[in-house]
Design an enzyme around this catalytic site. Structure first.
Site, PDB file in Angstrom:
ATOM      1  N   ASP A 188      44.297  45.155  39.292  1.00 25.93           N
ATOM      2  CA  ASP A 188      43.892  44.706  40.737  1.00 25.93           C
ATOM      3  C   ASP A 188      44.835  45.143  41.647  1.00 25.93           C
ATOM      4  OD1 ASP A 188      42.578  42.734  42.245  1.00 25.93           O
ATOM      5  OD2 ASP A 188      44.331  41.564  42.149  1.00 25.93           O
ATOM      6  N   GLU A 272      38.945  48.237  41.502  1.00 28.21           N
ATOM      7  CA  GLU A 272      37.969  47.937  42.443  1.00 28.21           C
ATOM      8  C   GLU A 272      37.793  48.944  43.536  1.00 28.21           C
ATOM      9  OE1 GLU A 272      38.872  43.662  44.104  1.00 28.21           O
ATOM     10  OE2 GLU A 272      40.583  44.638  43.506  1.00 28.21           O
ATOM     11  N   ASP A 352      46.570  37.236  40.557  1.00 33.21           N
ATOM     12  CA  ASP A 352      46.375  38.720  40.433  1.00 33.21           C
ATOM     13  C   ASP A 352      45.944  39.027  39.030  1.00 33.21           C
ATOM     14  OD1 ASP A 352      46.547  39.504  43.333  1.00 33.21           O
ATOM     15  OD2 ASP A 352      48.525  38.814  43.011  1.00 33.21           O
TER      16      ASP A 352
END
Ligand code: ZN
Length: 361
Positions: A188, A272, A352
């Protein structure tokens, strides 16, 4: 088979005569850039017309008959200069970049590029064959595989006076299938550092990096106090330039090592697909390790290609932070200062880490 590009950068050690010719080429490409930028501006002002690359290339040919010294330097480098000027305008027309600026003689970053026509650029017996410069001493700290074709070469001189060549190569590669196992990790993006992994590892910005940054801020304050254009100003600007390249190099070095470690260890890495531009706009990236994430992702991607592993990008609109990694319910809001993700199902976890679990699943 798919085509890929890879750049190789080497230190070069030109002789005095080669150094002079390199600097003449820096000067000539700068002159051509500025001259043709000026022509474009004037034509636009008088006739509201824009010039195409082809027309300027023709003009360059006739200009070479007038200016003898242009024949001394690599003609390909002048053509590429015009192409770069054209690209700068295309970028401006598409509203991607600012209006092209004149290049200053005192710019601390000097470089020129040339195409590899008829294989004139090649490594032979540990030396670099190069247009006009003929044979350059090169520090080959790694090999350029025979399967790689050199397409473009850029010679640069760093603020500290060191010369480099960057060889952009093209090669073809078969893609291996992803191994079907659980050796997968999710990362992340974490703006204050770099990432939090689904195994709760944190990718930090290294300590030396912050130290350099404090030093850079100090040197920039000194620069701001000096009279612009004075000798002391240029001296200080050089100092700032050297620090900038030190930071750039150490950051790249650090990210190389970190990405290699992850690629060696895992078969697939889920990340991501971030829109870094929108993050910047929201001012979130202010403390980011200089948008190192973008560079880090590129490194992961190409290292994965070479080692037959995979980088899997998650849809950028997937709410990885707002989703509960335990019960999959999605919160409507999650404030930036909420460090702990707590859910009605009883989950209470670092926000996170929660996001990295979601990216992994
Ligand atoms: Zn839950």
């Amino acid at each position: 088979m798919k085509k890929y590009n890879k750049a190789f950068k080497f230190r070069i050690l030109p002789t005095k005569a080669q150094e002079i010719l390199i600097h003449k080429t820096f000067g000539s490409t700068r002159l051509i850039y500025n001259m043709f930028l000026d022509k474009r501006i004037k034509l636009y002002e008088s006739e509201k017309k824009s010039t195409a690359y082809n027309a300027q290339a023709k003009e360059l040919t006739s200009l070479k008959k007038e200016l003898e010294f242009l024949k001394e330097v690599d003609s390909m480098s002048l053509q590429i200069t015009l192409k770069n000027l054209d690209k700068a305008f295309q970028g401006f027309f598409k509203k991607i970049t600012k209006y092209p600026k004149f290049k200053s003689k005192r710019n601390t970053k000097k470089s020129y590029s040339t195409n590899n026509v008829n294989n004139v650029i090649r490594i032979e017996n540990g030396r670099l064959k190069f247009p006009k410069l003929k044979c350059l001493k090169i520090k080959l700290h790694r090999l350029v595989p025979n399967t790689h074709k050199i397409k473009l070469a850029t010679i640069s001189c760093e603020p500290n006076g060191a010369y480099y060549v960057s060889l952009l190569t093209e090669f073809q590669l078969d893609i291996k299938p992803v191994p079907n196992d659980n050796n997968i990790i999710g990362l992340d993006y974490f703006s204050k550092e770099l990432f939090v992994s689904s195994e709760n590892q944190r990718g930090h910005a290294p300590k030396f990096y912050n130290k350099y940054h404090d030093k850079l801020a100090k040197e920039q304050r000194i620069l701001a106090r000096r009279t612009k254009g004075s000798n002391n100003w240029y001296k200080q600007k050089l100092k700032v330039g050297i620090l900038h390249s030190k930071i750039k190099n150490s950051r790249a070095d650090y990210l190389h090592k970190l990405s290699k470690k992850l690629i060696d260890k895992y078969n697939a890495i889920c990340i991501e697909d971030l829109d870094l531009k929108s993050i910047k706009i929201k001012n979130l990236a202010k403390h980011t390790f200089d948008n190192a994430w973008g560079m880090f992702v590129l490194m992961l991607e190409y290292k994965s290609i070479f080692s037959g592993k995979q980088v899997i990008k998650i849809d950028r609109y997937y709410p990885s932070s707002k989703t509960c990694s335990s019960c999959s319910s999605v919160k409507s809001t999650l404030k930036l200062d909420e460090k702990i993700y707590s859910c009605n199902c009883g989950l209470s976890i670092d926000r996170d880490l929660n996001a990295s679990y979601n990216i992994l699943s």
